[in-house]
Design a protein around this motif. Structure first.
Motif, PDB file in Angstrom:
ATOM      1  N   ARG A   4       0.752  -1.354  -0.035  1.00 40.08           N
ATOM      2  CA  ARG A   4      -0.274  -0.153   0.243  1.00 40.08           C
ATOM      3  C   ARG A   4       0.959   1.320  -0.045  1.00 40.08           C
ATOM      4  O   ARG A   4       0.152   1.975  -0.574  1.00 40.08           O
ATOM      5  N   ASP A 281     -12.191   8.228  -5.189  1.00 43.03           N
ATOM      6  CA  ASP A 281     -11.405   5.964  -4.265  1.00 43.03           C
ATOM      7  C   ASP A 281     -10.433   6.638  -3.155  1.00 43.03           C
ATOM      8  O   ASP A 281     -10.749   5.964  -2.607  1.00 43.03           O
ATOM      9  N   ARG A 317     -10.855  -1.487 -14.339  1.00 39.79           N
ATOM     10  CA  ARG A 317     -10.905  -2.756 -12.940  1.00 39.79           C
ATOM     11  C   ARG A 317      -9.989  -3.823 -13.950  1.00 39.79           C
ATOM     12  O   ARG A 317      -9.232  -4.100 -12.824  1.00 39.79           O
ATOM     13  N   ARG A 339      -4.965  -7.345  -1.936  1.00 32.94           N
ATOM     14  CA  ARG A 339      -5.329  -6.341  -2.373  1.00 32.94           C
ATOM     15  C   ARG A 339      -5.681  -6.549  -3.979  1.00 32.94           C
ATOM     16  O   ARG A 339      -6.165  -5.375  -4.604  1.00 32.94           O
ATOM     17  N   GLU A 342      -8.935  -5.644  -4.095  1.00 29.84           N
ATOM     18  CA  GLU A 342      -9.326  -4.295  -3.646  1.00 29.84           C
ATOM     19  C   GLU A 342      -9.645  -4.027  -4.980  1.00 29.84           C
ATOM     20  O   GLU A 342      -9.918  -2.820  -5.140  1.00 29.84           O
TER      21      GLU A 342
END
Ligand SMILES: C[S@@+](CC[C@H](N)C(=O)[O-])C[C@H]1O[C@@H](n2cnc3c(N)ncnc32)[C@H](O)[C@@H]1O
Ligand code: SF4
Length: 389
Positions: A4, A281, A317, A339, A342
């Motif tokens: 992240r 987001d 996506r 991850r 997500e």
């Protein structure tokens, strides 16, 4: 750095070489006339400014001069580009600055200048340690000259790496093992070992199609790969990526930016970038950028519009999650499944994972990451295609 935490890399492309190697399909061009480096410096600077205006709030953790042959650039050009980066973004105090270099004696004379300009890592394209093979690969240096350049790199830079290409025409396993042992004796913390790929529309592709290039078949290539893994691991440089080997901590941090799907700016002709911009987001939408490939056309574009972008697409996506798999599964550390979920908005199919597991192609690490096993690496593309389906 975790998945992240975002590293940010800057890639700078130098699109010229003194001659074109017959296997290579990188964006590299040979010019008779001297290159106007000052004009290029102005264009690089403009493109850096234009990119920084889009993503101002990043701290640069890695910079990579790739090519082509960046070791043909004057050290003052490298210094000016590094200055431009530092004027537009904060630069981390431990920034990694890599330059790709051809291992000729002429280029090695510039190493100290590059060091003074701020380069702290070089990656040398040695390709082979056998003069006949070097000639067949169209290289202009001998094995001795390449090893001398490696020796100079070792004294000048804190960190150095070199590349070899194996699974070359008529290469015997014993000869490769011998060559690799010589390479390991000269290696620092990092080696890149690539299997020869026959790239479309190269002279090697034409020779191959005409039956004039005998390269190892699948089984022979696999045996060469196994030898590579074993010898490197025994020497303390285990694979951390399908073709890259390092002492723990000696990995190329810039290339990790790509494989961990972090962000990077692509500067110069034919450079690609991945930038998170805007979005709702909190993470931004991921833009895939690419610049004009032809050097002179890129210069004109930058001079008239301030940047050389010809592609600036927001990834869907699905595109983003496919890329995450494709890049992340090249790494021995594998991917964080949470991850992935997500990014993709869905989890990977457990039954597909279980099937690949049964075949010994993937495994789950103690930290709960999914990775391809070493025996699975030679069929990585098939594994990724199966998981992404
Ligand atoms: C941008 S290139 C070369 C950098 C530098 N110009 C040189 O040749 O030393 C980066 C590396 O890709 C590898 N490479 C290029 N074409 C390849 C091919 N067709 N198959 C395998 N490796 C390749 C070579 O090892 C090369 O050093
Ligand atoms: S391998 Fe290196 S020197 Fe040879 S053409 Fe490609 S980029 Fe240029």
């Amino acid at each position: 750095m975790t998945d992240r935490e975002q590293a940010f890399g800057v890639y700078i492309h130098w699109p010229f070489c003194l001659s074109k190697c017959p296997y290579c399909d990188f964006n590299s061009h040979v010019r008779r006339e001297p290159i106007d480096e000052q004009r290029f410096t102005r264009a690089f600077t403009a493109e850096i400014a234009a990119t920084a205006a889009r993503v101002p709030d990043r701290t640069v953790s890695t910079i990579f001069f790739g090519g082509g042959t960046p070791s043909l650039m004057q050290p003052s050009t490298i210094a000016a580009v590094l200055d431009a980066v530092a004027r537009h973004w904060p630069v981390a105090s431990d920034v990694e600055v890599t330059l790709e270099a051809n291992p000729t004696s002429v280029e090695a004379t510039r190493f100290r200048g590059y060091r003074a300009a701020g380069v702290n890592r070089v990656s040398l394209g040695v390709q082979a340690l056998d003069d006949r093979a070097l000639a067949e690969l169209g290289r202009t240096h001998s094995a001795r000259e390449a090893l001398d350049a490696v020796g100079i790199a070792r004294t000048v830079f804190e960190r150095y790496s070199f590349d070899l290409i194996y699974a070359r025409p008529n290469q015997e396993p014993k000869a490769w093992a011998h060559e690799l042992k010589t390479a390991l004796a000269e290696a620092g913390e990092h080696l890149s070992l690539y299997q020869l790929t026959i790239e479309q529309e190269t002279p090697f592709a034409a020779l191959h199609a005409a039956g004039k290039l005998r390269i190892p078949d699948e089984d022979a290539s696999r045996a060469l790969y196994d030898t590579t893994l074993d010898l490197c691991a025994a020497h303390g440089l285990p694979a951390y990526e399908i073709s890259n080997h390092a002492r723990p901590g000696g990995e190329c941090r810039h290339n990790l930016v790509y494989w961990r799907a972090h962000q990077y700016a692509g500067i110069g002709p034919g450079a690609h970038g991945r930038l998170d911009i805007g979005g709702v987001d909190g993470e931004g939408e991921r833009h895939a950028t690419a610049t004009e490939k032809r050097p002179e056309a890129w210069l004109s574009r930058v001079e008239t519009q301030g940047h050389g972008l010809v592609t600036d697409d927001v990834l869907t996506r699905e595109e983003r999650s496919d890329e995450f798999l494709l890049m992340g599964l090249r790494l021995v550390e594998g991917i964080d499944l949470a991850r992935y979920a997500e990014i993709a908005g869905r989890s990977l199919d457990p039954s597909r994972i279980a099937m690949l597991h049964e075949h010994g192609l993937v495994e789950t690490t103690d930290a709960g990451r999914l990775r391809v096993t070493l025996p699975g690496f030679p069929v990585l593309d098939a594994v990724v295609a199966d998981l992404a389906a």
